[in-house]
Write a protein that holds these residues in place. Structure first.
Motif, mmCIF file in Angstrom:
data_model
loop_
_atom_site.group_PDB
_atom_site.id
_atom_site.type_symbol
_atom_site.label_atom_id
_atom_site.label_comp_id
_atom_site.label_asym_id
_atom_site.label_seq_id
_atom_site.Cartn_x
_atom_site.Cartn_y
_atom_site.Cartn_z
ATOM 1 N N THR A 18 49.803 40.489 42.472
ATOM 2 C CA THR A 18 48.375 40.455 42.152
ATOM 3 C C THR A 18 47.948 41.541 41.173
ATOM 4 O O THR A 18 46.753 41.738 40.961
ATOM 5 N N TYR A 164 41.814 28.128 40.049
ATOM 6 C CA TYR A 164 42.689 29.191 40.572
ATOM 7 C C TYR A 164 42.227 30.576 40.126
ATOM 8 O O TYR A 164 43.032 31.442 39.784
ATOM 9 N N SER A 165 40.932 30.795 40.162
ATOM 10 C CA SER A 165 40.398 32.072 39.695
ATOM 11 C C SER A 165 39.330 32.600 40.642
ATOM 12 O O SER A 165 38.372 33.237 40.229
ATOM 13 N N VAL A 170 47.542 34.708 47.062
ATOM 14 C CA VAL A 170 48.339 33.484 47.015
ATOM 15 C C VAL A 170 48.255 32.732 48.337
ATOM 16 O O VAL A 170 48.138 31.514 48.367
ATOM 17 N N TYR A 194 41.105 40.398 43.596
ATOM 18 C CA TYR A 194 40.678 40.734 42.244
ATOM 19 C C TYR A 194 39.294 40.136 42.043
ATOM 20 O O TYR A 194 38.853 39.295 42.836
ATOM 21 N N SER A 199 40.690 36.656 36.205
ATOM 22 C CA SER A 199 42.106 36.408 36.001
ATOM 23 C C SER A 199 42.476 35.075 36.625
ATOM 24 O O SER A 199 41.616 34.274 36.993
ATOM 25 N N LEU A 201 45.266 33.454 39.592
ATOM 26 C CA LEU A 201 46.325 33.631 40.585
ATOM 27 C C LEU A 201 46.435 32.337 41.383
ATOM 28 O O LEU A 201 45.564 32.000 42.188
ATOM 29 N N SER A 203 46.979 29.825 44.097
ATOM 30 C CA SER A 203 46.711 30.185 45.482
ATOM 31 C C SER A 203 46.627 28.967 46.384
ATOM 32 O O SER A 203 45.739 28.128 46.232
ATOM 33 N N THR A 332 51.214 35.890 29.991
ATOM 34 C CA THR A 332 51.513 35.468 31.365
ATOM 35 C C THR A 332 52.743 34.594 31.505
ATOM 36 O O THR A 332 53.287 34.475 32.604
ATOM 37 N N GLU A 338 56.037 33.448 37.340
ATOM 38 C CA GLU A 338 54.767 33.895 36.776
ATOM 39 C C GLU A 338 54.096 32.773 36.006
ATOM 40 O O GLU A 338 52.869 32.731 35.907
ATOM 41 N N LEU A 341 52.201 31.149 38.700
ATOM 42 C CA LEU A 341 51.138 31.965 39.281
ATOM 43 C C LEU A 341 50.024 32.336 38.322
ATOM 44 O O LEU A 341 48.851 32.357 38.717
ATOM 45 N N LEU A 342 50.354 32.644 37.067
ATOM 46 C CA LEU A 342 49.432 33.411 36.242
ATOM 47 C C LEU A 342 48.992 32.761 34.941
ATOM 48 O O LEU A 342 48.058 33.250 34.312
#
Length: 427
Positions: A18, A164-165, A170, A194, A199, A201, A203, A332, A338, A341-342
């Motif tokens: 994170t 996803y923000s 997660v 966050y 950003s 993540l 989840s 990212t 990643e 995830l990102l």
């Protein structure tokens, strides 16, 4: 119970992922058009690759590579489907439904889709409710799910959840808590990791709670919302949560569960979602390659399929475009985990990136898709008008960390599959 949880929790590695760059940004505005005029209603038909500008020989190579992986024991079985311009040019079955058992996979075999649920059920259902005026994208989640306002989350919007923000981790599992209502309360009270909207993540917790919010807003179970608004009108009759026992012989098994003490077949493999009854917003949907292709064709059409008008074109455009300008691909897309995830996201959808996308390296830049953790994948390339579906019963990586996620992707050959599809197009 705690030892079992530690042994199986497929996201322990991800809980610490994170710390990453945060850049403030705002979401694009939703289009206002609600007209259906000009929407493509193409339905899937069978045909030859050459009918749609593809090579039969190259497509056979794609399928031969899947067969080799099955023969090498990298996973028990699979189905694969390729369609272009509404024409199904290849639909094949490989291997066995259960490892080591003589139960051949057939074209109508049903697979545990895991996180493909996020698109096929949750995101699509949310947008259907937006279309009906039941929920609003920019409304706070707490308007529909008041307990979510705990721990400073009162301003998080439905849109933040879908892209996803939302600021949530997660996951946050409670396998040692037996009472479902207590589990839902504890999940809703999870503190932020966050600032929302700053950003991305990926989840499961976010989508699990999003499914719970959909149920509260609609006054119906999530499976009912999805079936009445999406799957039923599309004729996706083999798409469901919790396949009944009468269908279990058609279902591909995933893996043995130490917690349950038996092989997962017709039960979602994720332990938390199984403990919550198998119907959640992040995992739990089972389906066939054909049904998934119908859904993807509906999206490619702009929200309609045959005589069924599922989602307005503006909502479909919003669903599949980049909704996360606060992050960049360059910063990212640094590893397969990643990437999951990102990297930039649509609403539910993963978006294609150049380096570590599970859709390979040759899809066009506007492509969108979704992976399921047990080894299932769907990608849509709008520039080539191609749909690719690869469903395997590899099973969830154990433990679920960066190394084992990469090994699963390599084992099932998803990148090779989608690269091969594009290579089969006559350029």
């Amino acid at each position: 119970m705690n030892e079992q949880r530690r042994a199986f929790d497929r996201r322990q590695f991800l809980q610490g992922m994170t710390q990453f760059a945060m850049v403030a940004a705002t979401a694009p505005a939703l289009g206002s058009s609600d007209a259906w005029r000009g929407v493509d209603c193409t339905t899937l038909t069978a045909g030859r690759p050459e009918d749609v500008g593809m090579s039969s020989d190259r497509l056979e190579d794609v399928f031969a590579r899947i067969q080799r992986r099955v023969s090498d024991g990298l996973f028990p079985g699979a189905t694969a489907l390729v369609a272009r311009h509404g024409v199904v040019v290849g639909h094949r079955a490989f291997g066995a439904k259960v490892a080591g058992v003589d139960e051949p996979v057939t074209l109508d075999t049903i697979f545990d889709l895991q996180s493909m649920t996020k698109v096929l059920s949750t995101a699509a259902s949310a947008l259907a409710l937006v279309q009906e005026g039941v929920i609003a994208l920019n409304a706070p989640v707490a308007r529909y799910l008041p307990e979510f306002a705990a721990s400073g989350k009162g301003a998080i919007t439905v849109h933040d959840m879908l892209r996803y923000s939302a600021g949530l981790p997660v996951d946050n599992q409670f396998l040692d808590v037996a009472d479902e209502e207590t589990v839902w309360r504890l999940m809703a009270e999870t503190p932020l990791e966050y600032a929302p909207g700053t950003s991305v993540l990926y989840s499961d917790l976010t989508y699990r709670l999003l499914g719970r919010m959909i149920e509260a807003a609609a006054g119906q179970d999530l499976d009912t919302v999805a079936d009445t608004r999406i799957w039923g009108p599309l004729g996706m009759n083999d798409t469901m949560y919790n396949p009944p026992p009468a269908l279990h012989e058609r279902v591909a098994a995933t893996a043995y569960s130490d917690l349950r003490g038996h092989l997962c077949r017709g039960e979602v493999q994720d332990e938390q979602d199984w403990a919550l009854g198998g119907v959640t917003g992040c995992d739990g949907v089972f389906s066939t390659a054909r049904d998934i292709a119908v859904f993807c064709q509906m999206i490619l059409n702009g929200g309609a399929y045959g005589g069924a008008e599922i989602l307005r074109p503006d909502l479909v455009r919003r669903m599949k475009r980049n909704n996360t300008p606060q992050v960049t691909e360059a910063a990212t897309d640094t590893s397969p985990i990643e990437n999951l995830l990102l990297t930039p996201k649509g609403l539910g959808w993963e978006l294609w990136t150049r380096r570590f996308s599970n859709g390979g390296m040759r899809l066009s830049p506007r492509s969108y898709g979704k992976a399921g953790g047990a080894g299932t994948f769907m990608w849509v390339d709008p520039d080539h008008e191609i749909i690719g579906v690869l469903l395997t019963n590899h099973g969830l990586p154990q433990p679920f960390d960066g190394l084992h996620w990469s090994r699963m992707l390599d084992a099932v050959g998803c990148a090779e599959f989608f690269d091969g599809i594009i290579n089969a197009v006559h350029h």
